[in-house]
Write a protein that holds these residues in place. Structure first.
Motif, PDB file in Angstrom:
ATOM      1  N   UNK A 299       1.027  -1.314   0.238  1.00 46.98           N
ATOM      2  CA  UNK A 299       0.401  -0.339   0.117  1.00 46.98           C
ATOM      3  C   UNK A 299       1.028   1.050   0.135  1.00 46.98           C
ATOM      4  N   UNK A 300       0.008   2.191   0.028  1.00 45.85           N
ATOM      5  CA  UNK A 300       0.847   3.599  -0.037  1.00 45.85           C
ATOM      6  C   UNK A 300       0.916   3.682   1.351  1.00 45.85           C
ATOM      7  N   UNK A 305       8.266   2.356  -0.544  1.00 37.97           N
ATOM      8  CA  UNK A 305       7.486   1.513  -0.887  1.00 37.97           C
ATOM      9  C   UNK A 305       8.648   0.556  -0.303  1.00 37.97           C
ATOM     10  N   UNK A 306       9.995   0.733  -0.537  1.00 38.08           N
ATOM     11  CA  UNK A 306      11.031  -0.033   0.360  1.00 38.08           C
ATOM     12  C   UNK A 306      11.344  -0.933   1.104  1.00 38.08           C
ATOM     13  N   UNK A 307      10.850  -0.370   2.252  1.00 36.06           N
ATOM     14  CA  UNK A 307      10.638  -1.328   4.044  1.00 36.06           C
ATOM     15  C   UNK A 307       9.500  -2.172   3.471  1.00 36.06           C
ATOM     16  N   UNK A 308       8.204  -1.904   2.930  1.00 36.20           N
ATOM     17  CA  UNK A 308       6.973  -2.256   3.189  1.00 36.20           C
ATOM     18  C   UNK A 308       7.401  -3.561   2.391  1.00 36.20           C
ATOM     19  N   UNK A 309       8.162  -3.245   0.976  1.00 32.06           N
ATOM     20  CA  UNK A 309       8.626  -4.296  -0.119  1.00 32.06           C
ATOM     21  C   UNK A 309       9.627  -5.248   0.372  1.00 32.06           C
ATOM     22  N   UNK A 310      10.149  -5.350   1.627  1.00 30.53           N
ATOM     23  CA  UNK A 310      11.657  -5.852   2.194  1.00 30.53           C
ATOM     24  C   UNK A 310      10.622  -6.795   3.053  1.00 30.53           C
ATOM     25  N   UNK A 311      10.314  -6.281   3.750  1.00 36.09           N
ATOM     26  CA  UNK A 311       9.131  -6.545   5.255  1.00 36.09           C
ATOM     27  C   UNK A 311       8.240  -7.624   4.684  1.00 36.09           C
ATOM     28  N   UNK A 312       8.084  -7.469   2.921  1.00 40.34           N
ATOM     29  CA  UNK A 312       6.627  -8.310   2.758  1.00 40.34           C
ATOM     30  C   UNK A 312       7.237  -9.271   2.146  1.00 40.34           C
ATOM     31  N   UNK A 313       7.953  -9.631   1.710  1.00 38.73           N
ATOM     32  CA  UNK A 313       9.453 -10.408   0.997  1.00 38.73           C
ATOM     33  C   UNK A 313      10.092 -11.335   2.144  1.00 38.73           C
TER      34      UNK A 313
END
Length: 363
Positions: A299-300, A305-313
Motif C-alpha cells: 500500500x501507499x 515502498x522499499x521498507x514494506x516491500x522488504x518486509x513483505x518479501x
C-alpha cells in the motif's frame, strides 16, 4: 552432475521517473497482477542489459554475437587467417561454409538472429578454408565434413549462449538449453503512468515571440521493482564446465544481474540505481520465484515502498519455506538497512566470492 543445484537471485530495486522498457506505442510496459496495474520490465530487456555488461566482465573470446550477419563475421575472420585471397574469394568460401553448416541466409544475411560464440566463428573459419582447399569429390567431402560442421558450431559455446540458450530452427542439433531463467520484473505496488510535457528552444532563432522549436510528451513511471532470476548450476556442469569455470560464470552473472540496467530513455531520465535489497540462495531442490509476496500490492505510505516491500518479501519466504520447500542450502543478503532474515549479511563486493566458495564445497 547428478544432483540438483540452483542459484536463485531476488532483488528489490527502486527506479525513479523513467521509461526503462517501452511497448510498441512508446509507453512504459505494464502488467496487471493481483488485480492492479504494475510497472513491468521484460526479461528480454534485462538480459540484453546483462549481455552488454558481460563485455566488461568476461574476455572477448568468452562471449558471443547474436546477429543475422554471420557471413560478415566469418569473412572478417577469414581475412585474418588467409591474407593471400581477395575479398570476393573469401566471401564465396564463407557462403559455401554457411550452406554446408546449414546456416540459411539470404543476400549475405541469415534469415533470423543466430547466437554464435567468438570461438565458434574461429572454428568455422578454419574449417571453411580446409574445406575449400580439399580436392576430394563433393560426395566424399560431404561425408568427411558433416560432423565437423556440427562440431564447429556446438563445441566451445560462449558464456551467454550457455546462460541464455540458443534456438536454431533450421537445425535443432545446434540448440542449447538455457541454464538461466530471468523473470519479467514487476512493481511491488500499483502504478499509474504519467506524462512529461516538454519543449525545446531553437538556439539560433532571433524571434523572441516564436515560441518553442519543438514540443512533445514522454510517458514514464516510477516504482520499486521485484526482480528474480535463477541459474541451473547442474546444467552448466553438464555442458562441460568444471567448477572453476562455473565460478567464473557465476561471478559475472551475479554482477551483471544485480548491477546492469536497461538503457531505455536513460539520457532523458538518468535512472541508474542500485538495489536496496538483494537475497541470493543456493537450493538443492528447485528454484522458487517469490513474486507471490507482492500479489497483494504494497500500500501507499509516506515512508515509501522499499521498507514494506522488504518486509513483505521476508514474511512470504518464511511461509513458503515452512509449507512447501526446504530452507536454502545457503543464503546471503545485501541490504542498505538492517533486516531480520536467516541469511549471511554481506557486501556486494564479497558476494560472488562467497557464493563460489560454497559452490566448490558442495562439489
Amino acid at each position: 552432475m547428478n544432483k540438483n543445484l540452483y542459484l536463485d537471485v531476488h532483488v528489490l530495486q527502486t527506479v525513479p521517473p523513467s521509461c526503462v522498457n517501452r511497448d510498441d506505442t512508446g509507453s512504459p510496459k505494464t502488467a496487471v497482477y493481483g488485480g492492479v496495474n504494475r510497472a513491468r520490465v521484460s526479461s528480454q530487456s534485462w538480459k540484453r542489459a546483462m549481455r552488454l555488461e558481460f563485455n566488461h566482465l568476461f574476455e572477448s573470446e568468452q562471449i558471443g554475437f547474436r546477429t543475422k550477419n554471420i557471413k560478415m563475421l566469418l569473412v572478417d575472420r577469414l581475412k585474418e587467417l588467409d591474407t593471400t585471397k581477395d575479398l570476393s574469394t573469401l566471401e564465396k568460401i564463407a557462403e559455401v561454409a554457411l550452406t554446408e553448416a546449414k546456416i540459411k541466409s539470404t543476400g549475405g544475411k541469415k534469415d533470423v538472429l543466430f547466437f554464435i560464440s567468438s570461438t565458434q566463428i574461429d572454428a568455422l573459419a578454419k574449417l571453411a578454408l580446409e574445406y575449400s582447399s580439399d580436392d576430394s569429390s563433393k560426395k566424399e567431402k560431404d561425408k568427411k565434413y558433416k560432423d565437423k560442421w556440427r562440431d564447429a558450431l556446438t563445441n566451445n559455446p560462449s558464456v551467454d549462449i550457455l546462460l541464455f540458450g540458443r534456438m536454431a530452427a533450421s537445425d535443432p542439433e545446434l540448440n542449447f538449453d538455457a541454464a538461466a531463467q530471468v523473470a519479467h520484473c514487476i512493481s511491488t505496488h500499483a502504478v499509474s503512468n504519467e506524462f512529461d510535457y516538454f519543449t525545446a528552444v531553437d538556439d539560433c532563432n532571433t524571434d523572441d515571440n516564436a515560441g518553442a522549436g519543438h514540443l512533445g510528451t514522454v510517458e514514464f513511471n516510477s516504482s520499486t521493482l521485484y526482480r528474480y532470476s535463477t541459474v541451473n548450476i547442474s546444467e552448466l556442469m553438464d555442458n562441460g564446465l568444471n567448477i572453476d569455470e562455473v565460478g567464473d560464470v557465476i561471478n559475472g552473472y551475479l554482477q551483471a544481474f544485480i548491477k546492469a540496467m536497461p538503457t531505455g530513455k536513460q539520457n532523458t531520465f538518468a535512472n541508474r540505481t542500485l538495489p536496496c535489497f538483494t537475497y541470493v540462495t543456493l537450493r538443492e531442490d528447485q528454484p522458487v520465484n517469490m513474486a507471490g509476496a507482492f500479489e497483494k500490492p504494497v500500500p501507499k505510505s509516506s515512508n515509501g515502498y522499499e521498507a514494506k516491500s522488504i518486509e513483505a518479501f521476508i514474511e512470504y519466504t518464511k511461509k513458503v519455506y515452512d509449507n512447501y520447500v526446504n530452507f536454502p542450502t545457503k543464503s546471503w543478503v545485501v541490504c542498505l538497512d538492517d533486516v531480520s532474515i536467516d541469511a549471511d549479511r554481506v557486501k556486494m563486493n564479497n558476494l560472488p566470492e562467497l557464493v563460489i566458495d560454497k559452490l566448490k564445497k558442495l562439489n
